[in-house]
Write an enzyme that holds these catalytic residues in place. Structure first.
Site, PDB file in Angstrom:
ATOM      1  N   GLY A   1       6.499  -4.127  -2.738  1.00  0.00           N
ATOM      2  CA  GLY A   1       5.573  -3.327  -3.548  1.00  0.00           C
ATOM      3  C   GLY A   1       6.034  -1.882  -3.704  1.00  0.00           C
TER       4      GLY A   1
ATOM      5  N   ALA B   1       4.028  -3.801   0.333  1.00  0.00           N
ATOM      6  CA  ALA B   1       2.594  -3.963   0.554  1.00  0.00           C
ATOM      7  C   ALA B   1       2.375  -4.133   2.051  1.00  0.00           C
ATOM      8  CB  ALA B   1       2.088  -5.182  -0.203  1.00  0.00           C
TER       9      ALA B   1
ATOM     10  N   GLU C   1      10.335 -10.146  -0.373  1.00  0.00           N
ATOM     11  CA  GLU C   1       9.155 -10.991  -0.141  1.00  0.00           C
ATOM     12  C   GLU C   1       9.538 -12.412   0.241  1.00  0.00           C
ATOM     13  OE1 GLU C   1       9.582  -8.954  -2.755  1.00  0.00           O
ATOM     14  OE2 GLU C   1       7.727  -7.852  -3.162  1.00  0.00           O
TER      15      GLU C   1
ATOM     16  N   GLU D   1       8.370  -1.971  -6.512  1.00  0.00           N
ATOM     17  CA  GLU D   1       7.563  -2.247  -7.712  1.00  0.00           C
ATOM     18  C   GLU D   1       6.776  -1.007  -8.151  1.00  0.00           C
ATOM     19  OE1 GLU D   1       6.011  -5.698  -5.540  1.00  0.00           O
ATOM     20  OE2 GLU D   1       6.389  -6.871  -7.343  1.00  0.00           O
TER      21      GLU D   1
END
Ligand code: CO8
Length: 258
Positions: free
Chosen positions: A109, A65, A132, A112
């Site tokens: 992300g 992200a 993260e 993911e």
């Protein structure tokens, strides 16, 4: 439709969606995820699309992200905006098969997103990770849940707690990816797989997806029951008659999605 952060090409019933933010290693921001949800919904509705491939660049599928977009947000901002929720829910609603073709970094992300696809084909230079923890947070697009289902608790804990990266060989060994190919072969291999899927009855590919995904959402007995009901239901279709007749007549089936 023209997108700011994606390049979409449709050819021979396959939609190829390239994540295109090279300046940020395809970091996922609200624009990119919103556009991706939109492109997938459009592909789902498009009769000229029977399978979808999502890819990035040779250096990065997506490096996570977008940290710049997130860094100054407060809890209240995240909660009230329901940050990334509508976008990821949209991506997960796709009913046609979606293949992730991953080269380079698939982190946070990005990892993911790859796991939200139906299967992952990786280039030899692929690196998966949930780093993260190094940012003082935790995965937020399903990483703690999906990675654990893919690779088991021990490896998932290792990845999330240490933030280390997994190379393509380890990812294949652990069941995270279905195949590993040389970098130059990544797109040809993913497109060939997509074209093979596009030749099948669309109904069958869509129900395969529903049935396999059921395995993650229910008990074994319920999942097997669901699969059997779907199996019986397919005997109401012309494609079942065509598929079985073609086998017996020793010819290729001509599926018509009916
Ligand atoms: N966000 C924003 N920008 C990024 C990101 C990112 N995740 N990753 C890389 N970039 C940018 C860099 O800032 C740099 O930009 P600039 O040139 O303007 O400084 C450019 O991309 C190139 O990156 P590097 O110079 O760092 O390239 P390197 O080859 O040296 O390193 C790495 C590559 C190892 C991939 C490194 O960039 C890196 O560690 N990136 C961050 C990886 C990361 O921590 N990812 C997790 C992010 S958090 C997350 O994904 C949470 C998801 C859950 C959201 C849930 C919502 C509900």
């Amino acid at each position: 439709m023209a997108y700011q952060t994606l390049i979409v090409e449709i050819e021979d019933y396959v939609a190829l969606i390239r994540l295109n933010r090279p300046e940020a290693l395809n970091a996922l921001n609200s624009t990119l995820l919103g556009e991706l949800a939109d492109a997938l919904a459009a592909a789902d509705k498009n009769d000229k699309v029977r399978c979808i491939v999502i890819t990035g660049s040779e250096k990065a599928f997506a490096a996570g992200a977008d940290i710049k977009e997130m860094s100054e947000q407060s809890f209240v901002d995240m909660f009230t905006k329901n940050f990334f929720s509508t976008e990821t829910d949209g991506i997960l609603k796709t009913r046609k098969p979606v293949i992730a073709a991953v080269a380079g970094y698939a982190l946070g992300g990005g990892c993911e997103l790859a796991m939200m696809c139906d299967f992952i084909i990786a280039a030899e230079n692929a690196k998966f990770g949930q780093p993260e923890i190094n940012l003082g947070v935790v995965a937020g697009m399903g990483g703690t849940q999906r990675l654990t289902r893919f690779v088991g608790k021990s490896k998932s804990m290792d990845m999330h707690l240490t933030g280390r990266f997994m190379d393509a060989a380890e990812a294949e060994r652990s069941g995270l990816v279905s195949r590993v190919v040389p970098l130059a072969q990544l797109l040809p291999e993913a497109m060939a797989a997509a074209h093979k899927i596009a030749e099948k009855s669309l109904m069958s590919t869509m129900v395969v997806k529903e049935c396999v995904n059921r395995a993650y959402e229910t008990t074994l007995a319920e999942g097997v029951h669901f699969e059997r009901r779907i199996f019986y239901a397919l005997f109401s279709t012309e494609d079942q008659k065509e598929g079985m007749s073609a086998f017996l007549e020793k010819r290729e089936p001509q599926f018509r999605d009916r």
